[in-house]
Design a protein around this motif. Sequence first.
Motif, PDB file in Angstrom:
ATOM      1  N   LEU A 298      -2.660   2.562 -11.330  1.00  0.00           N
ATOM      2  CA  LEU A 298      -3.561   1.399 -11.258  1.00  0.00           C
ATOM      3  C   LEU A 298      -4.887   1.687 -10.556  1.00  0.00           C
ATOM      4  O   LEU A 298      -5.908   1.108 -10.951  1.00  0.00           O
ATOM      5  N   PRO A 299      -4.933   2.560  -9.528  1.00  0.00           N
ATOM      6  CA  PRO A 299      -6.258   2.829  -8.944  1.00  0.00           C
ATOM      7  C   PRO A 299      -7.240   3.398  -9.968  1.00  0.00           C
ATOM      8  O   PRO A 299      -8.447   3.307  -9.785  1.00  0.00           O
ATOM      9  N   ARG A 300      -6.734   3.978 -11.062  1.00  0.00           N
ATOM     10  CA  ARG A 300      -7.618   4.558 -12.078  1.00  0.00           C
ATOM     11  C   ARG A 300      -8.014   3.543 -13.157  1.00  0.00           C
ATOM     12  O   ARG A 300      -8.822   3.857 -14.037  1.00  0.00           O
ATOM     13  N   LEU A 301      -7.456   2.341 -13.103  1.00  0.00           N
ATOM     14  CA  LEU A 301      -7.747   1.320 -14.131  1.00  0.00           C
ATOM     15  C   LEU A 301      -9.097   0.662 -13.864  1.00  0.00           C
ATOM     16  O   LEU A 301      -9.334   0.142 -12.768  1.00  0.00           O
ATOM     17  N   ALA A 330      -3.552  10.684  -6.063  1.00  0.00           N
ATOM     18  CA  ALA A 330      -2.330  11.213  -5.442  1.00  0.00           C
ATOM     19  C   ALA A 330      -1.772  10.204  -4.451  1.00  0.00           C
ATOM     20  O   ALA A 330      -2.533   9.533  -3.745  1.00  0.00           O
ATOM     21  N   CYS A 331      -0.457  10.087  -4.426  1.00  0.00           N
ATOM     22  CA  CYS A 331       0.210   9.179  -3.479  1.00  0.00           C
ATOM     23  C   CYS A 331       1.307   9.964  -2.766  1.00  0.00           C
ATOM     24  O   CYS A 331       2.199  10.518  -3.411  1.00  0.00           O
ATOM     25  N   VAL A 332       1.221  10.036  -1.444  1.00  0.00           N
ATOM     26  CA  VAL A 332       2.243  10.710  -0.646  1.00  0.00           C
ATOM     27  C   VAL A 332       3.047   9.624   0.074  1.00  0.00           C
ATOM     28  O   VAL A 332       2.480   8.778   0.771  1.00  0.00           O
ATOM     29  N   GLY A 388      -9.724  11.262  -6.219  1.00  0.00           N
ATOM     30  CA  GLY A 388     -10.608  12.398  -5.989  1.00  0.00           C
ATOM     31  C   GLY A 388     -11.135  12.882  -7.320  1.00  0.00           C
ATOM     32  O   GLY A 388     -10.573  12.551  -8.366  1.00  0.00           O
ATOM     33  N   SER A 389     -12.191  13.695  -7.281  1.00  0.00           N
ATOM     34  CA  SER A 389     -12.775  14.168  -8.540  1.00  0.00           C
ATOM     35  C   SER A 389     -11.790  15.087  -9.261  1.00  0.00           C
ATOM     36  O   SER A 389     -11.839  15.229 -10.467  1.00  0.00           O
ATOM     37  N   ASP A 390     -10.913  15.716  -8.516  1.00  0.00           N
ATOM     38  CA  ASP A 390      -9.799  16.435  -9.142  1.00  0.00           C
ATOM     39  C   ASP A 390      -8.558  16.252  -8.270  1.00  0.00           C
ATOM     40  O   ASP A 390      -8.636  15.646  -7.192  1.00  0.00           O
ATOM     41  N   LEU A 391      -7.428  16.773  -8.743  1.00  0.00           N
ATOM     42  CA  LEU A 391      -6.171  16.516  -8.040  1.00  0.00           C
ATOM     43  C   LEU A 391      -6.188  17.093  -6.625  1.00  0.00           C
ATOM     44  O   LEU A 391      -5.716  16.476  -5.675  1.00  0.00           O
ATOM     45  N   ASP A 396      -5.949  16.433  -0.842  1.00  0.00           N
ATOM     46  CA  ASP A 396      -6.508  16.738   0.483  1.00  0.00           C
ATOM     47  C   ASP A 396      -6.770  15.446   1.260  1.00  0.00           C
ATOM     48  O   ASP A 396      -6.462  15.345   2.446  1.00  0.00           O
ATOM     49  N   LYS A 397      -7.317  14.459   0.576  1.00  0.00           N
ATOM     50  CA  LYS A 397      -7.610  13.177   1.254  1.00  0.00           C
ATOM     51  C   LYS A 397      -6.323  12.484   1.685  1.00  0.00           C
ATOM     52  O   LYS A 397      -6.238  11.968   2.800  1.00  0.00           O
ATOM     53  N   SER A 398      -5.333  12.463   0.790  1.00  0.00           N
ATOM     54  CA  SER A 398      -4.065  11.791   1.126  1.00  0.00           C
ATOM     55  C   SER A 398      -3.419  12.453   2.330  1.00  0.00           C
ATOM     56  O   SER A 398      -3.007  11.784   3.280  1.00  0.00           O
ATOM     57  N   TYR A 399      -3.311  13.782   2.287  1.00  0.00           N
ATOM     58  CA  TYR A 399      -2.628  14.483   3.377  1.00  0.00           C
ATOM     59  C   TYR A 399      -3.406  14.394   4.691  1.00  0.00           C
ATOM     60  O   TYR A 399      -2.794  14.321   5.767  1.00  0.00           O
TER      61      TYR A 399
END
Length: 424
Positions: A298-301, A330-332, A388-391, A396-399
Amino acid sequence: MKVLVVGGGGREHALIRKIKESSRVDSVACCPGNGGISYDAECYNVSATDIDGVVNLAREIKADFVVVAPDDPLVAGMVDALNDAGFDTFGPTANAAIIEGSKVFSKDLMLKYNIPTAEYSVFDNADEVIAYLKERNEFPAVIKADGLALGKGVIIPESFEEAVEGVKEIMEDKIFGASGNHVVVEEFLTGPEVSVLAFTDGKCVKPMVSSMDHKRALDGDKGLNTGGMGTVSPNPYYTDEIAKECMDKIFIPTIQAMNAEGRTFKGCLYFGLMITPKGPKVIEYNCRFGDPETQVVLPRLKTDIMDIFEAINNETLSNLDIEWSDDACACVIMASGGYPKSYPKGLEIEGLTDGQLDGVTVYHAGTSVKEGKLVTCGGRVLGVTALGSDLKAALDKSYAAVDKIEFENAHFRRDIGQKALSVK
Ligand code: AMP
Ligand code: GLY
């Protein structure tokens, strides 16, 4: 509009956050919700499985639209009851939700309509399954309880002895209750798994962007099965070619099969797929948004989610163009120490302000607010999510955010997304 969301986990939090972005929504209510959701929606203490309670609540708060998110109320007919009471809803009626509610139904449907899935046999008696497993002598075997089992109704025994133990637990000890009256024994398939959630109004089907779940508790896909320890989107195994094959051989045939059975499915249909050497096959259907897949999809919708829900309700989905962002997500999951077995509750969560942290979105699953403090109250506690612009950038942001959030004995995997990153 006032929208009521039924449920109280990370998936519901992600739905609520997206619904709040809609230009047409004035307020969102949730039942029962949780500590983190209470910062985003008015929470009411009505259980997600209490059909009469939810209908009464919808009347009381004058809801304009009700979204039923979890499997059990859908299978039990909550949408039917809400529709009968005159509410606009999102979610399948009970006669369509059976696609998740009964594995025997879904396997028979796939066989009848030639939808690719693992070969299977159905049993209603423990002695017969055990005799069959002994005779067949193929391990690992896959044994599934027929009904809902909190996502835990599948066992994959490595040996005959382990299989006997599992069958007895399901069919004799009834660890999943009546869900274990019938079991399905399946061929063991191999290949990467892909989750695809799809919007459908019964006339057309619009798949969302793909995702990958991480079901085991520990790094390297070790440890016990859980509800999901993290997700990434997109799933690199879901190439354009595979997507087309799934559309032609699985998604459209499933919608048509449900129509042919007089069980038109309207809502979000979840396809759990395995990309086997012989092509994509269905591992399972769910009659709802996946958890924690929803948290990365959903964040990509980009399209207004209420426009989609209304189009499905009015059966005009084919007229709507649904847009997605090219970002990765990404979701941790941060879980209580001990999960998926027993774990303590009531531990204070530190590092968040009003349940959130800059640069990421924290979807709350098992939290509550006690005396003004945010505390743990479930197995899966938080889903720390970033675009993020890529995975790699998203991970990196999630962690980085996970490292700033603390509660005693917090457990999370360090390798979410690593398999996806290794695919060229
Ligand atoms: P399910 O609850 O049906 O999604 O099953 C849980 C997990 O068991 C899946 O995500 C797969 O990893 C595994 N699984 C289920 N069915 C099969 C199968 N036929 N072959 C191999 N693995 C399976
Ligand atoms: N993540 C799997 C499910 O929602 O059932």
